[in-house]
Enzyme design. Sequence first.
Site, PDB file in Angstrom:
ATOM      1  CB  SER A 180     -40.366 -48.320  10.586  1.00  0.00           C
ATOM      2  OG  SER A 180     -41.289 -48.040  11.619  1.00  0.00           O
ATOM      3  N   PRO A 181     -37.348 -46.464  11.792  1.00  0.00           N
ATOM      4  CG  PRO A 181     -35.990 -44.569  11.603  1.00  0.00           C
ATOM      5  CD  PRO A 181     -36.972 -45.390  10.836  1.00  0.00           C
ATOM      6  N   GLY A 218     -41.082 -41.191  22.151  1.00  0.00           N
ATOM      7  CA  GLY A 218     -41.719 -40.573  23.317  1.00  0.00           C
ATOM      8  C   GLY A 218     -43.229 -40.691  23.269  1.00  0.00           C
ATOM      9  N   GLY A 272     -42.732 -46.530  14.018  1.00  0.00           N
ATOM     10  CA  GLY A 272     -44.011 -45.868  13.750  1.00  0.00           C
ATOM     11  C   GLY A 272     -44.391 -44.848  14.807  1.00  0.00           C
ATOM     12  N   GLY A 273     -43.412 -44.351  15.567  1.00  0.00           N
ATOM     13  CA  GLY A 273     -43.678 -43.358  16.599  1.00  0.00           C
ATOM     14  C   GLY A 273     -43.565 -43.892  18.008  1.00  0.00           C
ATOM     15  CG  LEU A 274     -44.883 -47.995  19.177  1.00  0.00           C
ATOM     16  CD1 LEU A 274     -44.702 -49.483  18.969  1.00  0.00           C
ATOM     17  CD2 LEU A 274     -45.809 -47.726  20.344  1.00  0.00           C
ATOM     18  CG  LEU A 275     -38.854 -47.235  19.450  1.00  0.00           C
ATOM     19  CD1 LEU A 275     -37.903 -47.880  18.451  1.00  0.00           C
ATOM     20  CD2 LEU A 275     -38.596 -47.762  20.857  1.00  0.00           C
ATOM     21  CE1 TYR A 311     -42.834 -45.498  -0.342  1.00  0.00           C
ATOM     22  CE2 TYR A 311     -41.053 -43.897  -0.277  1.00  0.00           C
ATOM     23  CZ  TYR A 311     -41.569 -45.129   0.077  1.00  0.00           C
ATOM     24  OH  TYR A 311     -40.825 -45.988   0.838  1.00  0.00           O
TER      25      TYR A 311
END
Length: 332
Positions: free
Chosen positions: A215-216, A224, A219-222, A53
């Site tokens: 990635s819960p 909003g 990647g941002g899809l869930l 990282y």
Amino acid sequence: MKYTQLGRTGLKVSRLVLGTMNFGPLTNEADSHTIMDAALDAGINFFDTANVYGWGENKGRTEEILGTWFAQGGDRRDKVVLATKVYGNMAATETAWPNHDRLSALNIRRAVEASLKRLQTDHIDLYQFHHIDRATPVEEIWQAVDTLIQQGKILYAGSSNFPGWKIAQTNETARRLGSYGLVSEQCLYNLVERRAEMEVIPAAQEYGLGVIPWSPLGGGLLGGAIRKEREGAGSPRTSGGRAGDALADPSLRARIQSYEDLLDKHGVDPGEAALAWLLTRPGVTGPIVGPRTADQLDSALRAVDLELSAEVLSGLDEIFPGPGPAPEAFAW
């Protein structure tokens, strides 16, 4: 904060895991320290990082940021269950010198020492294999791990991105050698991506591994994504790393819209709902949240106490159906 056991171990960890991948690349050192202080104050005791990282020319930078935070004292290191990972090429360029990546005993030894130095600590609580290594015998990996455990440099071993068969092979080899084996699996798992339910999660449960989803929010899809797009907040980063690519798929876009409509109807924040859903799943220790700001951390913390109604849970399963039963459940 709520706590649970990490797999079959006696180790108690928070039901949210603080992911640190953004520390360095997207969040500067001072802000990263502020987020870690806030997380610890909120009761999060499980911090996850990896030697690579920081990425590119700055590989290792994230571990260094954790190290300077631990060095401030105040029992920071004593309160934290520290997890990091090994596998990746740590060379400044993508051309690694032989044995400077993967899971050979030589590289594991080298990588542990380097991580300990960057983290400014004398031990790592959970040392995770970032990917499978088909070129290294499992017996060699356990020999290296057991030596490090005996030296007090690591306490437990975990896996990341392992398929179900590799979890089984790795722990069966550990059993034969008298080693403790893997205690956790860090896998891609969220409402959009549920394939882990087919074999990875059943294998983890069979062998007593805690499941740590990465990635819960997909990647941002869930979180909003369509609402933010409509409000001009920009497109989400998808799990593929390309802004807006996933929403270009009409079928997926329709499902995300149904997801947001369902949660709007019940007055539930989408990102918090995605985390709360994972906390209801069998075998899940806690999802990894990777806040870039203190506000994002606050939102994640609210998910711990969010109880989704039966109607919402049923609706989520209709919008994002799972992959079906594991193979062993089929009737032949």
